[in-house]
Motif scaffolding. Sequence first.
Motif, PDB file in Angstrom:
ATOM      1  N   LEU A 162       0.809  -1.217   0.000  1.00  0.00           N
ATOM      2  CA  LEU A 162       0.000   0.000   0.000  1.00  0.00           C
ATOM      3  C   LEU A 162       0.843   1.267   0.000  1.00  0.00           C
ATOM      4  O   LEU A 162       2.029   1.246   0.350  1.00  0.00           O
ATOM      5  CB  LEU A 162      -0.884   0.041   1.260  1.00  0.00           C
ATOM      6  CG  LEU A 162      -1.878  -1.097   1.464  1.00  0.00           C
ATOM      7  CD1 LEU A 162      -2.473  -1.015   2.856  1.00  0.00           C
ATOM      8  CD2 LEU A 162      -2.984  -1.035   0.414  1.00  0.00           C
ATOM      9  N   HIS A 163       0.189   2.357  -0.374  1.00  0.00           N
ATOM     10  CA  HIS A 163       0.707   3.703  -0.132  1.00  0.00           C
ATOM     11  C   HIS A 163      -0.372   4.444   0.650  1.00  0.00           C
ATOM     12  O   HIS A 163      -1.500   4.587   0.167  1.00  0.00           O
ATOM     13  CB  HIS A 163       1.021   4.442  -1.433  1.00  0.00           C
ATOM     14  CG  HIS A 163       2.311   4.034  -2.042  1.00  0.00           C
ATOM     15  ND1 HIS A 163       2.425   2.933  -2.856  1.00  0.00           N
ATOM     16  CD2 HIS A 163       3.560   4.561  -1.930  1.00  0.00           C
ATOM     17  CE1 HIS A 163       3.674   2.808  -3.247  1.00  0.00           C
ATOM     18  NE2 HIS A 163       4.392   3.777  -2.700  1.00  0.00           N
ATOM     19  N   ILE A 164      -0.031   4.873   1.849  1.00  0.00           N
ATOM     20  CA  ILE A 164      -0.950   5.677   2.642  1.00  0.00           C
ATOM     21  C   ILE A 164      -0.680   7.143   2.318  1.00  0.00           C
ATOM     22  O   ILE A 164       0.467   7.601   2.374  1.00  0.00           O
ATOM     23  CB  ILE A 164      -0.782   5.402   4.143  1.00  0.00           C
ATOM     24  CG1 ILE A 164      -1.169   3.948   4.443  1.00  0.00           C
ATOM     25  CG2 ILE A 164      -1.628   6.359   4.967  1.00  0.00           C
ATOM     26  CD1 ILE A 164      -0.948   3.524   5.876  1.00  0.00           C
ATOM     27  N   VAL A 165      -1.720   7.860   1.961  1.00  0.00           N
ATOM     28  CA  VAL A 165      -1.622   9.271   1.584  1.00  0.00           C
ATOM     29  C   VAL A 165      -2.348  10.095   2.634  1.00  0.00           C
ATOM     30  O   VAL A 165      -3.507   9.811   2.963  1.00  0.00           O
ATOM     31  CB  VAL A 165      -2.242   9.529   0.200  1.00  0.00           C
ATOM     32  CG1 VAL A 165      -2.130  11.008  -0.171  1.00  0.00           C
ATOM     33  CG2 VAL A 165      -1.589   8.656  -0.863  1.00  0.00           C
ATOM     34  N   VAL A 166      -1.672  11.100   3.159  1.00  0.00           N
ATOM     35  CA  VAL A 166      -2.245  12.022   4.140  1.00  0.00           C
ATOM     36  C   VAL A 166      -2.212  13.411   3.506  1.00  0.00           C
ATOM     37  O   VAL A 166      -1.179  13.820   2.965  1.00  0.00           O
ATOM     38  CB  VAL A 166      -1.439  12.025   5.451  1.00  0.00           C
ATOM     39  CG1 VAL A 166      -2.118  12.902   6.495  1.00  0.00           C
ATOM     40  CG2 VAL A 166      -1.247  10.602   5.976  1.00  0.00           C
ATOM     41  N   ALA A 167      -3.332  14.140   3.566  1.00  0.00           N
ATOM     42  CA  ALA A 167      -3.412  15.411   2.836  1.00  0.00           C
ATOM     43  C   ALA A 167      -4.048  16.503   3.678  1.00  0.00           C
ATOM     44  O   ALA A 167      -4.954  16.244   4.473  1.00  0.00           O
ATOM     45  CB  ALA A 167      -4.229  15.228   1.560  1.00  0.00           C
ATOM     46  N   ARG A 168      -3.549  17.718   3.471  1.00  0.00           N
ATOM     47  CA  ARG A 168      -4.231  18.899   3.990  1.00  0.00           C
ATOM     48  C   ARG A 168      -4.229  19.969   2.907  1.00  0.00           C
ATOM     49  O   ARG A 168      -3.300  20.051   2.100  1.00  0.00           O
ATOM     50  CB  ARG A 168      -3.633  19.387   5.307  1.00  0.00           C
ATOM     51  CG  ARG A 168      -2.235  19.917   5.282  1.00  0.00           C
ATOM     52  CD  ARG A 168      -1.837  20.385   6.693  1.00  0.00           C
ATOM     53  NE  ARG A 168      -0.444  20.731   6.796  1.00  0.00           N
ATOM     54  CZ  ARG A 168       0.363  20.365   7.786  1.00  0.00           C
ATOM     55  NH1 ARG A 168      -0.105  19.626   8.773  1.00  0.00           N
ATOM     56  NH2 ARG A 168       1.622  20.730   7.810  1.00  0.00           N
ATOM     57  N   SER A 169      -5.279  20.787   2.927  1.00  0.00           N
ATOM     58  CA  SER A 169      -5.450  21.780   1.870  1.00  0.00           C
ATOM     59  C   SER A 169      -4.980  23.166   2.284  1.00  0.00           C
ATOM     60  O   SER A 169      -4.832  24.046   1.445  1.00  0.00           O
ATOM     61  CB  SER A 169      -6.922  21.849   1.442  1.00  0.00           C
ATOM     62  OG  SER A 169      -7.734  22.147   2.559  1.00  0.00           O
ATOM     63  N   THR A 170      -4.778  23.388   3.573  1.00  0.00           N
ATOM     64  CA  THR A 170      -4.304  24.681   4.056  1.00  0.00           C
ATOM     65  C   THR A 170      -3.056  24.477   4.907  1.00  0.00           C
ATOM     66  O   THR A 170      -2.737  23.366   5.303  1.00  0.00           O
ATOM     67  CB  THR A 170      -5.376  25.394   4.896  1.00  0.00           C
ATOM     68  OG1 THR A 170      -5.709  24.569   6.024  1.00  0.00           O
ATOM     69  CG2 THR A 170      -6.611  25.681   4.074  1.00  0.00           C
ATOM     70  N   GLY A 171      -2.379  25.583   5.186  1.00  0.00           N
ATOM     71  CA  GLY A 171      -1.173  25.498   5.996  1.00  0.00           C
ATOM     72  C   GLY A 171       0.047  25.192   5.148  1.00  0.00           C
ATOM     73  O   GLY A 171      -0.034  25.036   3.926  1.00  0.00           O
ATOM     74  N   PRO A 172       1.207  25.097   5.797  1.00  0.00           N
ATOM     75  CA  PRO A 172       2.448  24.850   5.071  1.00  0.00           C
ATOM     76  C   PRO A 172       2.603  23.377   4.712  1.00  0.00           C
ATOM     77  O   PRO A 172       1.809  22.532   5.126  1.00  0.00           O
ATOM     78  CB  PRO A 172       3.517  25.278   6.085  1.00  0.00           C
ATOM     79  CG  PRO A 172       2.881  24.965   7.408  1.00  0.00           C
ATOM     80  CD  PRO A 172       1.412  25.257   7.232  1.00  0.00           C
TER      81      PRO A 172
END
Length: 202
Positions: A162-172
Motif C-alpha cells: 500500500l501507499h498511505i496518503v495524508v493530505a491537507r489543503s491549508t497550511g504549510p
Amino acid sequence: MLLRIRVSLPDRPGGLGQVARALGALGADILQVTVLEREAGRALDEFTVNWPAAAGEVTDRLSGAPGVRVEGYWPTRELPGSAPDYDVLTQVAADPARGLATLVDALPALCGADWALALADGVVRHASLAAPTAFDLPDPPLRPAARAGADLRLMVLPVAELHIVVARSTGPAFHRAELHRATRITDVVAKLSGRTPETTHP
C-alpha cells in the motif's frame, strides 16, 4: 478556534517570548509550543493556540513583530497533553486485522490533516472521512515523502503493498518532523497488523 501556527523567528534570547507576547496581546491562549528546527540563526516553531479572531487575521496580526514570519496556520483537533498516538496503537493491538484501516481513520487528527487514504495498485482500499473515493498518485515513492502542490500538501507512506496518503489543503507543507512521526506510527501499526513495511525512516 484551535489552530496550529508555524512561525519562523530569530533564534536569539527573547525571540520566543516576543512571539508569545504578541499572541497574548491578540487574545490567543497558547496551549503548546513545539520547536521544529533551529538553524542559520532562525528557529521554526509551532504554536497550538485557542485563537479568538477570524483565522485569516493570523498572518497580518503576527507578522508585525520584528523578524517574525508566519509560515502557515491550519485548524487542528489534537489537544495538547493528549496521547492520540498511544490511543491508536491500543485500538490496533485490540483488533490487528483492522490495523491499517484504523490508522488511516486516525491520521487526519494525528497530523493536522484533512483526510487520509490507502492506495493499492491505484485503487483506494480504505479512506477516512472527507477523503476522495479515487486518487491519482503519480510516481509513488519507495520511501516516506512529503510533497506540496498548489492545492494539497501530502505525506506518502509506503507500507507493504500500500501507499498511505495524508493530505491537507491549508497550511504549510508537512515538516520533516511530521513525516518522521507519521512514519514511526505507521511502522508500528504495520508490525502489529502483521504487515512488513517497505519503509526506512526519513
